[in-house]
Write an enzyme that holds these catalytic residues in place. Structure first.
Site, short mmCIF file in Angstrom:
data_model
loop_
_atom_site.label_atom_id
_atom_site.label_comp_id
_atom_site.label_asym_id
_atom_site.label_seq_id
_atom_site.Cartn_x
_atom_site.Cartn_y
_atom_site.Cartn_z
N ARG A 82 -4.72 19.98 -11.94
CA ARG A 82 -5.77 18.97 -11.89
C ARG A 82 -6.32 18.84 -10.46
O ARG A 82 -7.52 18.64 -10.27
CB ARG A 82 -5.23 17.62 -12.39
CG ARG A 82 -6.31 16.60 -12.64
CD ARG A 82 -5.81 15.40 -13.40
NE ARG A 82 -4.80 14.66 -12.66
CZ ARG A 82 -4.04 13.69 -13.19
NH1 ARG A 82 -4.19 13.35 -14.45
NH2 ARG A 82 -3.15 13.07 -12.46
N LYS A 184 -9.77 13.41 -9.95
CA LYS A 184 -9.08 12.33 -9.25
C LYS A 184 -9.60 12.25 -7.82
O LYS A 184 -8.96 12.71 -6.87
CB LYS A 184 -7.57 12.57 -9.31
CG LYS A 184 -6.79 11.27 -9.37
CD LYS A 184 -5.41 11.48 -9.94
CE LYS A 184 -4.49 10.34 -9.64
NZ LYS A 184 -4.92 9.04 -10.18
N GLU A 220 -11.61 4.26 -20.37
CA GLU A 220 -10.26 4.04 -19.85
C GLU A 220 -10.26 2.82 -18.94
O GLU A 220 -11.25 2.10 -18.86
CB GLU A 220 -9.76 5.29 -19.12
CG GLU A 220 -10.58 5.71 -17.91
CD GLU A 220 -9.95 6.89 -17.17
OE1 GLU A 220 -8.71 6.96 -17.09
OE2 GLU A 220 -10.70 7.71 -16.65
N1 PLP Z 1 -6.77 7.43 -15.52
C1 PLP Z 1 -6.95 7.12 -14.23
C2 PLP Z 1 -8.29 6.63 -13.81
C3 PLP Z 1 -5.90 7.28 -13.32
O1 PLP Z 1 -6.07 6.95 -12.03
C4 PLP Z 1 -4.65 7.74 -13.78
C5 PLP Z 1 -3.55 7.92 -12.85
O2 PLP Z 1 -3.25 8.97 -12.39
C6 PLP Z 1 -4.51 8.04 -15.12
C7 PLP Z 1 -5.59 7.88 -15.97
C8 PLP Z 1 -3.22 8.56 -15.66
O3 PLP Z 1 -3.04 9.90 -15.36
P1 PLP Z 1 -1.60 10.54 -15.26
O4 PLP Z 1 -0.92 10.27 -16.54
O5 PLP Z 1 -1.85 11.98 -15.05
O6 PLP Z 1 -0.93 9.88 -14.12
C1 COI Z 2 -1.18 7.05 -11.04
O1 COI Z 2 -0.82 6.62 -12.12
O2 COI Z 2 -0.54 7.90 -10.43
C2 COI Z 2 -2.39 6.57 -10.41
O3 COI Z 2 -2.89 7.27 -9.57
C3 COI Z 2 -2.93 5.29 -10.84
C4 COI Z 2 -3.25 4.37 -9.69
C5 COI Z 2 -2.07 4.01 -8.86
C6 COI Z 2 -4.40 4.90 -8.88
#
Ligand code: PLP
Ligand code: COI
Length: 340
Positions: A82, A184, A220
């Site tokens: 990612r 991200k 989301e």
């Molecule tokens: N959506 C957003 C906007 C986020 O910042 C995060 C955090 O990383 C997620 C979803 C969840 O992603 P992940 O499960 O890869 O941490």
């Molecule tokens: C995560 O879940 O790792 C995120 O980045 C969410 C938030 C702390 C920005």
């Protein structure tokens, strides 16, 4: 390895300085080898790309102590992939995913004393990030970059632990249809700060963002994807090209099918259909899976069947299975758990 004297059980989600961080620099078209350093300061030019035009991306992942005392990470290759995609979208050089995983494991290993013990309820949050470090004044990508990884021990993202959350439908948009919502990038979070401060001031835990084009579909929150459970036990998640492809959500959908035998659907989820769901949860590395009890849409209250006192039964099973896989008490699919 002697652990640091930290009150693990009462940690919130905050920054605590740990001993080592990984740093690699990109110059003249190539990344250097990278080193672990004790220096937590970043020194860059006043005109650095990150400071002027927000050229910065990051990842979020965790290291866990398993029930038999090993330290592991969860699907770090997917965070590496990612981050490659995020870099490409912001015209940044790719930090290769195998080097990414190596850097993460090295940084966790160096900070082993800060990895919370099994059963403490805390984990070591790992934050890889990259930014344009050389000067730019015309709008263009920087020529030099820094990739870093630091760690910080954390407790639950939402205060109150697993108490169901109340969220509101936001009047602000998070991501444009062909924008940067799927990567991200720091800029996605900068523009969400006003909305989250305002939500907190109004007594809500988070914002539910809708699709910016029609404002009819659920996307989301500021930091997590949605999972819904139908009254007949199907697990549903919104499909959209402007949400972040959460690794936790993708894993939970597979857990639902393969461990719990549930049907899953990734599809458009309309705001209008929310009251047909029995359960709702926010999923992400930080959020794990946090139950939502209520959504407020400008005075209209949508209360999920699971209520405001505990996690719904399907959400709970998903939570227990995922954390069991991460902590080594449930057998993981091949490649999901990577030992430090
Ligand atoms: N959506 C957003 C906007 C986020 O910042 C995060 C955090 O990383 C997620 C979803 C969840 O992603 P992940 O499960 O890869 O941490
Ligand atoms: C995560 O879940 O790792 C995120 O980045 C969410 C938030 C702390 C920005």
């Amino acid at each position: 390895m002697e652990k640091k004297n930290i009150d693990w059980a009462n940690l919130g989600f905050g920054y605590i300085h740990t001993d080592y961080r990984f740093v690699s620099n990109y110059k003249n078209g190539a990344w250097d080898e990278g080193v672990l350093t004790e220096d937590a300061s970043v020194v860059i030019n006043e005109c650095a790309g990150v400071l002027q035009y927000a050229q910065t991306i990051f990842e979020g992942m965790k290291a866990y102590t398993t029930s038999d005392g090993r330290i592991v990470t969860f699907r770090p290759d997917l965070n590496g992939e990612r981050m490659e995609q995020s870099a490409q979208r912001l015209e940044m050089p790719v930090f290769p995913k195998d080097k990414f995983v190596e850097a993460v494991l090295k940084t966790v290993k160096a900070n082993e004393a800060y990895v919370p013990p099994y059963g403490s309820g805390a984990t070591l949050y790992v934050r890889p990030y990259m930014f344009g470090s050389s000067s730019v004044i015309g709008v263009k990508p920087a020529e030099e970059y820094q990739f870093r990884v630091f760690t910080t021990p954390v407790g639950p993202y939402f205060k109150g632990g697993i108490k169901p959350l109340t969220i509101r439908v936001s009047d602000f948009d998070r991501a444009a249809p062909n924008g940067t919502g799927h990567i991200k990038a720091g800029l996605n979070y900068a523009m969400s700060l006003h909305a989250i401060v305002d939500a907190h001031n109004q007594g809500f835990d988070e914002n539910m963002y809708l699709d910016a084009a029609t404002r009819t579909k659920v996307e989301e929150t500021g930091g997590a994807n949605f999972l819904f459970v139908t009254r007949d036990g199907k697990v549903v998640t919104p499909k959209s090209s402007s949400i972040l492809p959460s690794i936790t959500r993708r894993s939970l959908m597979q857990v639902a099918r393969e461990y719990l035998g549930l049907e899953t659907q990734e599809r458009d989820v309309y705001l209008e259909e929310l009251d047909s769901f029995a359960e709702c949860g926010l999923c992400g590395t930080a959020a794990v899976i946090s139950p939502v009890g209520r959504v407020v849409d400008h005075g209209r209250e949508i209360c999920f069947d699971s209520g405001m006192t505990e996690m719904g039964p399907v959400t709970k099973k998903l939570y227990e299975t995922l954390t069991g896989i991460q902590m080594g008490t449930i057998k993981a699919p091949d490649g999901w758990v990577v030992e430090v």
